[in-house]
Design a protein around this motif. Structure first.
Motif, PDB file in Angstrom:
ATOM      1  N   VAL A  37     -29.967  10.691  21.353  1.00 27.44           N
ATOM      2  CA  VAL A  37     -29.616  11.761  22.295  1.00 27.44           C
ATOM      3  C   VAL A  37     -28.740  12.839  21.638  1.00 27.44           C
ATOM      4  O   VAL A  37     -28.181  13.685  22.323  1.00 27.44           O
ATOM      5  N   GLU A  38     -28.645  12.817  20.318  1.00 25.06           N
ATOM      6  CA  GLU A  38     -27.848  13.831  19.612  1.00 25.06           C
ATOM      7  C   GLU A  38     -28.689  15.075  19.343  1.00 25.06           C
ATOM      8  O   GLU A  38     -29.881  14.999  19.087  1.00 25.06           O
ATOM      9  N   ASN A  39     -28.039  16.238  19.397  1.00 25.26           N
ATOM     10  CA  ASN A  39     -28.658  17.515  19.040  1.00 25.26           C
ATOM     11  C   ASN A  39     -29.817  17.907  19.960  1.00 25.26           C
ATOM     12  O   ASN A  39     -30.755  18.574  19.546  1.00 25.26           O
ATOM     13  N   ILE A  40     -29.752  17.502  21.218  1.00 21.56           N
ATOM     14  CA  ILE A  40     -30.725  17.966  22.214  1.00 21.56           C
ATOM     15  C   ILE A  40     -30.293  19.357  22.677  1.00 21.56           C
ATOM     16  O   ILE A  40     -29.118  19.597  22.955  1.00 21.56           O
ATOM     17  N   HIS A  41     -31.226  20.284  22.747  1.00 23.67           N
ATOM     18  CA  HIS A  41     -30.910  21.653  23.138  1.00 23.67           C
ATOM     19  C   HIS A  41     -30.724  21.733  24.650  1.00 23.67           C
ATOM     20  O   HIS A  41     -31.593  21.307  25.414  1.00 23.67           O
ATOM     21  N   VAL A  42     -29.590  22.289  25.060  1.00 21.20           N
ATOM     22  CA  VAL A  42     -29.289  22.492  26.487  1.00 21.20           C
ATOM     23  C   VAL A  42     -29.191  23.999  26.695  1.00 21.20           C
ATOM     24  O   VAL A  42     -28.272  24.641  26.187  1.00 21.20           O
ATOM     25  N   ILE A  43     -30.154  24.553  27.440  1.00 16.36           N
ATOM     26  CA  ILE A  43     -30.299  26.005  27.526  1.00 16.36           C
ATOM     27  C   ILE A  43     -30.195  26.476  28.975  1.00 16.36           C
ATOM     28  O   ILE A  43     -30.968  26.041  29.820  1.00 16.36           O
ATOM     29  N   ALA A  47     -28.711  32.532  32.437  1.00 16.59           N
ATOM     30  CA  ALA A  47     -27.568  33.278  31.905  1.00 16.59           C
ATOM     31  C   ALA A  47     -27.624  33.455  30.391  1.00 16.59           C
ATOM     32  O   ALA A  47     -26.764  34.106  29.810  1.00 16.59           O
ATOM     33  N   LYS A  48     -28.638  32.830  29.750  1.00 20.25           N
ATOM     34  CA  LYS A  48     -28.812  32.918  28.300  1.00 20.25           C
ATOM     35  C   LYS A  48     -27.628  32.324  27.542  1.00 20.25           C
ATOM     36  O   LYS A  48     -27.116  32.894  26.576  1.00 20.25           O
ATOM     37  N   PHE A  49     -27.182  31.136  27.999  1.00 17.03           N
ATOM     38  CA  PHE A  49     -26.200  30.342  27.276  1.00 17.03           C
ATOM     39  C   PHE A  49     -26.913  29.123  26.703  1.00 17.03           C
ATOM     40  O   PHE A  49     -27.918  28.666  27.255  1.00 17.03           O
ATOM     41  N   PHE A  50     -26.395  28.594  25.618  1.00 18.82           N
ATOM     42  CA  PHE A  50     -27.008  27.396  25.049  1.00 18.82           C
ATOM     43  C   PHE A  50     -25.966  26.570  24.308  1.00 18.82           C
ATOM     44  O   PHE A  50     -24.933  27.077  23.879  1.00 18.82           O
ATOM     45  N   MET A 214     -34.898  31.953  26.173  1.00 18.86           N
ATOM     46  CA  MET A 214     -33.779  32.797  26.585  1.00 18.86           C
ATOM     47  C   MET A 214     -34.022  34.267  26.285  1.00 18.86           C
ATOM     48  O   MET A 214     -33.613  35.144  27.049  1.00 18.86           O
ATOM     49  N   TYR A 215     -34.655  34.519  25.150  1.00 20.28           N
ATOM     50  CA  TYR A 215     -34.836  35.896  24.699  1.00 20.28           C
ATOM     51  C   TYR A 215     -36.319  36.170  24.470  1.00 20.28           C
ATOM     52  O   TYR A 215     -36.808  36.080  23.354  1.00 20.28           O
ATOM     53  N   PRO A 216     -37.037  36.501  25.539  1.00 19.83           N
ATOM     54  CA  PRO A 216     -38.487  36.708  25.437  1.00 19.83           C
ATOM     55  C   PRO A 216     -38.837  37.841  24.477  1.00 19.83           C
ATOM     56  O   PRO A 216     -38.107  38.829  24.360  1.00 19.83           O
TER      57      PRO A 216
END
Length: 267
Positions: A37-43, A47-50, A214-216
């Motif tokens: 479960v390490e380094n899973i991207h939470v986006i 609001a375009k935070f990650f 986040m950034y299309p």
């Protein structure tokens, strides 16, 4: 008088409702799974935070009511969570991610394969190839050099103090001749370009999907954007051997610059 009181109560209620809906808070979360479960991207795609999870699956991210949080990993099925009033109230998210199994069509070649890559590899019969340790020969275990790196090594690195060694005849001429002719510099530039290209491609494969959440960006511009990032003089320093969240921050900064260029070209 009663009409004014009702109006005031309604106004206070609307203000309170607006505050609840617009308030951005920091939410603590935990991701659980049967696998790492390490380094899973939470986006936070709204609001375009990650951010990314730590070894225990813990993370912190800012959000407000109705924001969409995407959890993404090559080992897990993607998952979306909408920030509810309960999450805003508790300031906590618990998420369970399902393991993503790479499946193959069932094939029969001597024995039945299950379609689970890891299981089938472990069940495959046959002896492993002999390596240099098996026969007592010392060998190199590091990363294989590219053709340009080998050529640079053969050319040698020229240093001005080498000229003093010519008097004693104790050094090879290749580094000096290649340094004077500019061949060493040319090979260094080629190695740098290849290193940037390789790193850029790894980042593109690993992070492009989550970044463009986040950034299309139009599909025709995505490859150009990554080359734009790789051309930055700080690209290797900012992205080589860095955490995903650090690389994503660099891409975010370059995205702003890239869009300015695109818009100025249109105008």
């Amino acid at each position: 008088m009663m009409l004014k009181s009702k109006y005031l109560i309604t106004l206070i209620g609307l203000i309170s409702f607006w505050n609840i809906n617009s308030q951005t808070i920091e939410i603590s979360g935990k991701v659980e799974s049967k696998t790492d479960v390490e380094n899973i991207h939470v986006i936070n795609t709204t609001a375009k935070f990650f951010t990314v999870t730590n070894k225990s699956g813990d993370f912190n991210i800012t959000a407000k009511l109705n924001d969409t949080i995407v959890f993404s990993s090559i080992q897990h099925k993607p998952k979306e969570v909408i920030i509810s009033k309960q999450i805003i109230s508790t300031k906590v998210i618990y998420v369970y991610l399902e393991e993503l199994i790479n499946e193959l069509d069932e094939v029969l070649v001597g024995k039945i394969l299950t379609g689970d890559l890891l299981s089938d590899i472990n069940n495959t019969e046959g002896d492993p190839p002999i390596n240099f340790y098996d026969v007592g020969i010392p060998g190199y275990k590091g990363k294989p050099a590219t053709q340009s790196e080998r050529r640079l090594a053969e050319a040698g690195i020229f240093k001005p103090q080498m000229l003093l060694g010519l008097l004693g005849g104790g050094i090879p001429l290749n580094p000096i001749l290649n340094g004077i002719s500019g061949r060493t510099k040319m090979l260094k530039n080629r190695v740098d370009v290849e290193e940037r290209e390789a790193l850029m491609q790894r980042i593109r494969i690993r992070l492009s999907k989550d970044f463009f959440y986040m950034y299309p960006l139009h599909e025709d511009l995505k490859m150009d954007f990554f080359y734009f990032c790789a051309d930055d003089e700080n690209f290797l320093k900012a992205c080589k051997n860095k955490l995903d969240v650090e690389v994503l921050n660099f891409l975010k900064m370059k995205y702003s610059q890239y869009m300015e260029n695109v818009n100025s070209t249109k105008n």
